[in-house]
Design a protein around this motif. Structure first.
Motif, short mmCIF file in Angstrom:
data_model
loop_
_atom_site.label_atom_id
_atom_site.label_comp_id
_atom_site.label_asym_id
_atom_site.label_seq_id
_atom_site.Cartn_x
_atom_site.Cartn_y
_atom_site.Cartn_z
N PHE A 137 -22.55 41.88 -9.72
CA PHE A 137 -23.33 42.35 -9.20
C PHE A 137 -23.27 42.13 -7.46
N SER A 157 -21.90 45.36 -5.03
CA SER A 157 -22.94 45.80 -3.99
C SER A 157 -22.27 45.44 -2.61
N PHE A 184 -29.25 44.67 -9.79
CA PHE A 184 -28.16 45.33 -8.85
C PHE A 184 -28.84 46.01 -7.52
N LYS A 229 -30.07 43.62 -5.06
CA LYS A 229 -29.08 43.25 -4.09
C LYS A 229 -28.51 44.11 -3.27
N LEU A 230 -28.45 45.56 -3.56
CA LEU A 230 -27.85 46.72 -2.42
C LEU A 230 -28.88 46.83 -1.50
N LYS A 268 -28.53 43.77 1.16
CA LYS A 268 -27.26 43.99 1.66
C LYS A 268 -27.06 44.97 2.68
#
Length: 308
Positions: A250, A254, A290, A293-294, A297
């Motif tokens: 992930f 990402s 996921f 995390k996206l 970021k």
């Protein structure tokens, strides 16, 4: 942009250091449970870790910041409960294979030097496998263990992150149970050995059920059935390996997306439902992990993330 970034490394304590860590785990667990019981009895405002030390002198031998963080964790657990984000806080159990404590960095009380780690209240340095450079300033460290055999340290650091170059590209993402995501603009790489690992986990689960049946036929409690417990540990290691591989995957996907695209559109509706004959490599919980995390970021690197 200043962000909080985490780093996790394997550490190799000697027997004396292991004893210190295990003792600290117990003291933190003891403090957390006593504060929780006191709060249930409407005495939580009166009881503090400092007050507990008067009645239980053995707490003085451990890191005071670890005990203070136990109190903060309990307060955080109650805030999450009152906002409906989690269930009512429960007592911490000694039998849990995962144990941890958190301490703060005050005036370089936590530092890394030549492959060794300095920690508060611990007189000797701990060997650490520092496989990548820490670029930020260490704010806190969490020592954790798995079955009191494998030990790790997680650093929370304040780090400056520069925005990534603009690409002016747009991507649309939809959840897929066998490929994680579907997109016409980006094809994620294949997660290596995923099918083989899931087969191993499936076989280990079947073997665990068989050993459980054998133990019950012999009227042996599962806690004392050695073959059952060995198989349970093996299954746990396989499941942990699967989770760690997924999390690393992930992170890679990402970061690749935020590096290549400026505008990221995610479809909230799960259009790809799992079919009976379709392999479930990525659950809906994996998809939510996921997306988390996206999200952070995209915020770090100056990209725009929207939900449709």
């Amino acid at each position: 942009m200043s962000v909080l970034k985490a780093y996790r490394f394997r550490i190799y304590p000697n027997e004396e250091q292991k004893h210190f860590f295990v003792t600290t785990f117990g003291c933190v667990r003891f403090t957390y449970n006593h504060l929780l019981v006191a709060r249930q009895q409407s005495e939580g405002g009166k009881l503090t870790p400092a007050a507990l030390k008067k009645d239980y002198p053995f707490l003085k031998a451990t890191d005071s910041l670890a005990l203070a963080n136990a109190q903060r964790n309990l307060e955080k657990a109650f805030r999450r409960y009152y906002t409906g984000k989690s269930d009512y806080p429960s007592l911490k159990n000694k039998s849990n294979p995962l144990q941890s404590y958190t301490t703060n960095n005050q005036g370089q009380t936590i530092c890394l030097s030549d492959g060794y780690l300095k920690l508060p209240k611990l007189k000797s340095l701990v060997a650490v496998n520092c496989h990548r450079e820490i670029k930020g300033t260490i704010k806190s460290a969490t020592i954790s263990s798995r079955n009191n055999e494998e030990f790790f340290v997680s650093f929370l650091c304040v780090e400056e992150v520069e925005p990534l170059p603009k690409t002016l590209k747009t991507i649309h993402l939809v959840y897929s149970p066998n490929k994680l995501l579907e997109s016409s603009e980006y094809t994620p790489p294949t997660l290596c050995n995923q099918e083989q690992l899931l087969d191993k986990i499936d076989r280990a689960q079947r073997k665990l059920r068989v050993r459980g049946k054998i133990a019950r036929k012999r009227r042996v409690p599962l806690a004392y059935a050695k073959n059952y417990q060995k198989q349970k540990e093996k299954l746990g290691r396989l499941q942990l390996s699967c989770r760690e591989k997924k999390e690393n995957y992930f992170d890679q996907v990402s970061y690749a997306i935020v590096r290549q695209f400026d505008f990221i559109h995610v479809t909230k509706e799960l259009l790809f439902e799992t079919l009976p004959d379709q392999p479930l490599y990525f659950s809906k919980a994996d998809w939510q992990m996921f997306l988390k995390k996206l999200e952070y970021k995209a915020e770090w690197y100056g990209k725009e993330l929207t939900y449709e």
